[in-house]
Write a protein that holds these residues in place. Structure first.
Motif, PDB file in Angstrom:
ATOM      1  N   ALA A  58       0.593  -1.070   0.013  1.00  0.00           N
ATOM      2  CA  ALA A  58       0.363  -0.355   0.092  1.00  0.00           C
ATOM      3  C   ALA A  58       0.445   1.080  -0.309  1.00  0.00           C
ATOM      4  CB  ALA A  58      -0.634   0.243   1.606  1.00  0.00           C
ATOM      5  N   PRO A  59       1.839   1.778  -1.452  1.00  0.00           N
ATOM      6  CA  PRO A  59       1.981   2.829  -1.403  1.00  0.00           C
ATOM      7  C   PRO A  59       1.499   3.943  -0.979  1.00  0.00           C
ATOM      8  CG  PRO A  59       2.548   1.658  -3.096  1.00  0.00           C
ATOM      9  CD  PRO A  59       1.255   0.984  -2.478  1.00  0.00           C
ATOM     10  N   PHE A  60       2.066   5.022  -0.164  1.00  0.00           N
ATOM     11  CA  PHE A  60       1.172   6.065   0.248  1.00  0.00           C
ATOM     12  C   PHE A  60       2.413   7.080  -0.822  1.00  0.00           C
ATOM     13  CE2 PHE A  60       0.644  10.439   2.440  1.00  0.00           C
ATOM     14  CZ  PHE A  60      -0.964  10.384   2.691  1.00  0.00           C
ATOM     15  N   TYR A  61       1.481   8.392  -1.360  1.00  0.00           N
ATOM     16  CA  TYR A  61       2.598   9.123  -1.967  1.00  0.00           C
ATOM     17  C   TYR A  61       2.185  10.303  -1.410  1.00  0.00           C
ATOM     18  CZ  TYR A  61       2.184   5.971  -5.310  1.00  0.00           C
ATOM     19  OH  TYR A  61       3.066   4.589  -6.126  1.00  0.00           O
ATOM     20  N   LEU A  62       3.091  12.352  -1.375  1.00  0.00           N
ATOM     21  CA  LEU A  62       2.676  13.589  -1.755  1.00  0.00           C
ATOM     22  C   LEU A  62       3.355  13.965  -2.427  1.00  0.00           C
ATOM     23  CD1 LEU A  62       1.440  15.219   0.514  1.00  0.00           C
ATOM     24  CD2 LEU A  62       3.713  15.850   1.967  1.00  0.00           C
ATOM     25  N   TRP A  63       2.342  14.661  -2.838  1.00  0.00           N
ATOM     26  CA  TRP A  63       2.337  15.569  -4.047  1.00  0.00           C
ATOM     27  C   TRP A  63       2.798  16.791  -3.865  1.00  0.00           C
ATOM     28  CZ3 TRP A  63       4.403  12.090  -7.819  1.00  0.00           C
ATOM     29  CH2 TRP A  63       3.564  11.014  -8.087  1.00  0.00           C
TER      30      TRP A  63
END
Length: 187
Positions: free
Chosen positions: A58-63
């Motif tokens: 479950a990767p989590f990204y902050l853009w």
């Protein structure tokens, strides 16, 4: 800023070593990706300290902005993930606050809570409360990143924290704990 996460629930007998190897081999590919503040490659196992009900990738990204998110979802890397695991439902949140400590690369664990926004409280008041909570969290020993976001379709708030080796303290039933396999950051 926009936060984003997708998750794959894997069978109970799935060899999670496959996920570990995938992260080790491909994690660096998003290091210094344009418009990406960080990507946390996350996994959870039914049999480890994450106390997960399921095996998860479950990767989590902050853009920094929507352009980065669009470039990633429209790119070859996401096509490869979709071919391997199927096209996931991608959750996204408008970021209310993001605090990242200089030692964020030391992250070992992550926690994520998705909480409803009570109809009896204004979104502005909830945002102020969440901002105060985030300040408290980042001042805790071991928290190296704190992200809070809002999703107006389901009226939910996400609280995402990255933790150093000390790991999270006590958690509630709404909290999912993950191990961080790799953290892609700007250079």
């Amino acid at each position: 800023m926009i936060a984003m996460q997708y998750s794959f629930t894997l069978p109970a007998d799935y060899d999670m070593g496959i996920i570990d190897r995938r992260i080790a081999e491909k994690g660096h590919l998003l290091d210094n990706f344009p418009h990406l503040r960080f990507k946390a490659y996350l996994s959870a196992r039914r049999t480890d300290e994450t106390r997960s009900r399921d095996n998860l990738y479950a990767p989590f990204y902050l853009w920094d902005d929507v352009q980065g998110l669009n470039n990633f979802l429209g790119g070859d890397g996401f096509v490869a993930v979709s071919h391997s695991f199927g096209r996931p439902q991608v959750k996204s949140w408008f970021v209310w606050q993001a605090r990242i400590a200089p030692d964020v690369a030391q992250a070992v664990f992550a926690t994520r809570e998705i909480l409803p926004v009570d109809v009896n409280i204004s979104v502005g008041d909830r945002r102020r409360l969440e901002s105060e909570k985030a300040i408290e969290d980042i001042e805790q020993s071991g928290v190296v990143a704190s992200v809070t976001g809002f999703e107006p379709t389901t009226w939910t708030v996400v609280r995402f924290r990255l933790w150093s080796a000390e790991g999270p303290g006590p958690v509630n039933d709404a909290t999912q704990i993950y191990k961080v396999g790799h953290l892609s950051l700007p250079k």
